[in-house]
Design a protein around this motif. Structure first.
Motif: not given
Length: 353
Positions: A22-27, A131-132, A338-340
């Motif tokens: 959440l932190v990595a993608t919400l920024l 991610v899925f 790779l997941m990120v």
């Protein structure tokens, strides 16, 4: 006490990884825009079914691919929507809650098989296609039924296993492969008196087929929908490989996706060989039927994502990592980034597996 510890570790890893993601993608994004960014690809189709049923949105042209999606997740979305107005948020909530159940069960299954539970969970949540498990897809909900079902079967609790496997069959066609694998497991355990219970996991598929037969006269509407919507026609496995190979040689974004498909196929075959060497025949059946279905399609599609459902793979990783900690450390250092990256691809609208 051991089981409780495994469940705790599974929950900590699950919620900790979700918070980090959440932190990595919400920024840099508003919360409403962030929610909308998760409504991509199949997530939107599940929402369409939850809203309008299999006839689809009446303001748009009919989508022949909708019957390919089993009703378990749309039903869960409708239930959560009673209290949560945003459909994309409903999908994230269902996956978050179901994922928590699945990770606890996976950790306990790994310990039941003689390994530490946490490497199995860590391996799954850091897998590049993880991610899925977060998006409004059916993977987390399926695992929330399938892994406890398998654990119950391994413990000899066959009525519980059958009921949970029926839940998995409501979510994905993969439930059919699970049901067949449970039959193999029952034979291996030599428990013939429990055999009648294993009719139960097949009932949801029969009911779903009957529903579509009543709608359209087609008992195999879910299969024909995959062919119409995604070109999943049956071909020889070498033709499927060659088609995917040629598609992977391009320079567009889909070429990248097809390269991931080829890599996923190689991993899948390696896992099947490993399980066969270990003589884990029921697990070979569960994973092998999935691999056979995906590798005889017109081209490879969603093979890497299907590995999320291969809980025998994650238990096997836990067995190795329990003896050799460097294995899980090396895996995490490679798979985590790779997941990120793949999550970022998904949120940007690219096909991510």
């Amino acid at each position: 006490m051991i089981t409780r510890s495994a469940g705790r570790d599974g929950l900590l890893l699950w919620f900790g990884s979700r918070a980090g993601l959440l932190v990595a993608t919400l920024l840099g994004s508003t919360f409403s825009a962030y929610l909308a960014s998760w409504n991509k690809w199949d997530a939107g189709l599940f929402i369409t079914i939850a809203q309008y049923g299999y006839a689809g949105d009446p303001t748009k042209a009919p989508d022949p691919g909708l019957p390919a999606f089993f009703p378990g997740l749309p039903a869960a979305l409708r239930l959560v929507h009673l209290v949560v107005p945003d459909w994309a948020a409903c999908g994230l909530i269902v996956s978050l809650a179901a994922g928590a159940v699945a990770m606890v069960a996976l950790a306990r299954l790994a310990e039941h098989e003689g390994a530490s539970g946490w490497p199995a969970v860590l391996g799954l949540v850091l897998f590049p296609m993880a991610v899925f498990l977060t998006a409004g897809y059916s993977e987390s909900l399926f695992l929330a039924f399938a892994i406890p079902a398998w654990l119950a079967a391994r413990q000899g609790r066959w009525p519980v296993a059958a009921a949970l496997a029926a839940g998995a069959s409501c979510v994905r066609i993969t439930g059919l492969f699970l049901a067949i694998a449970l039959i193999v497991e029952l034979v291996a355990q030599r428990r013939p008196r429990q055999a009648p219970w294993l009719v139960v996991p097949f009932l949801p598929l029969l009911a779903y087929s009957a529903y579509h037969h009543a709608r359209s006269g087609d008992w195999l509407a879910w299969k024909h929908a995959q062919e119409a919507g995604w070109g999943r026609d049956l071909v020889a496995p070498w033709n499927s490989w060659l088609t995917t190979w040629h598609s992977a040689m391009g320079h567009d974004d889909f070429a990248v996706a097809f390269r991931m498909e080829l890599a996923g196929a190689v991993v899948a075959v390696a896992v099947l060989v490993w399980l066969a060497v270990q003589r884990r025949w029921s697990e070979v059946v569960y994973c092998g039927l999935q691999a056979a279905a995906l590798m005889t399609s017109a081209y490879y599609l969603s093979i890497p994502r299907s590995l999320l459902l291969w809980f025998p793979l994650w238990v096997a990783l836990a067995r190795v990592a329990t003896r050799h900690t460097w294995v899980i450390v090396t895996y995490a250092l490679i798979a985590g980034p790779l997941m990120v990256v793949n999550t970022t691809r998904f949120l940007s609208g690219a096909w991510a597996g």
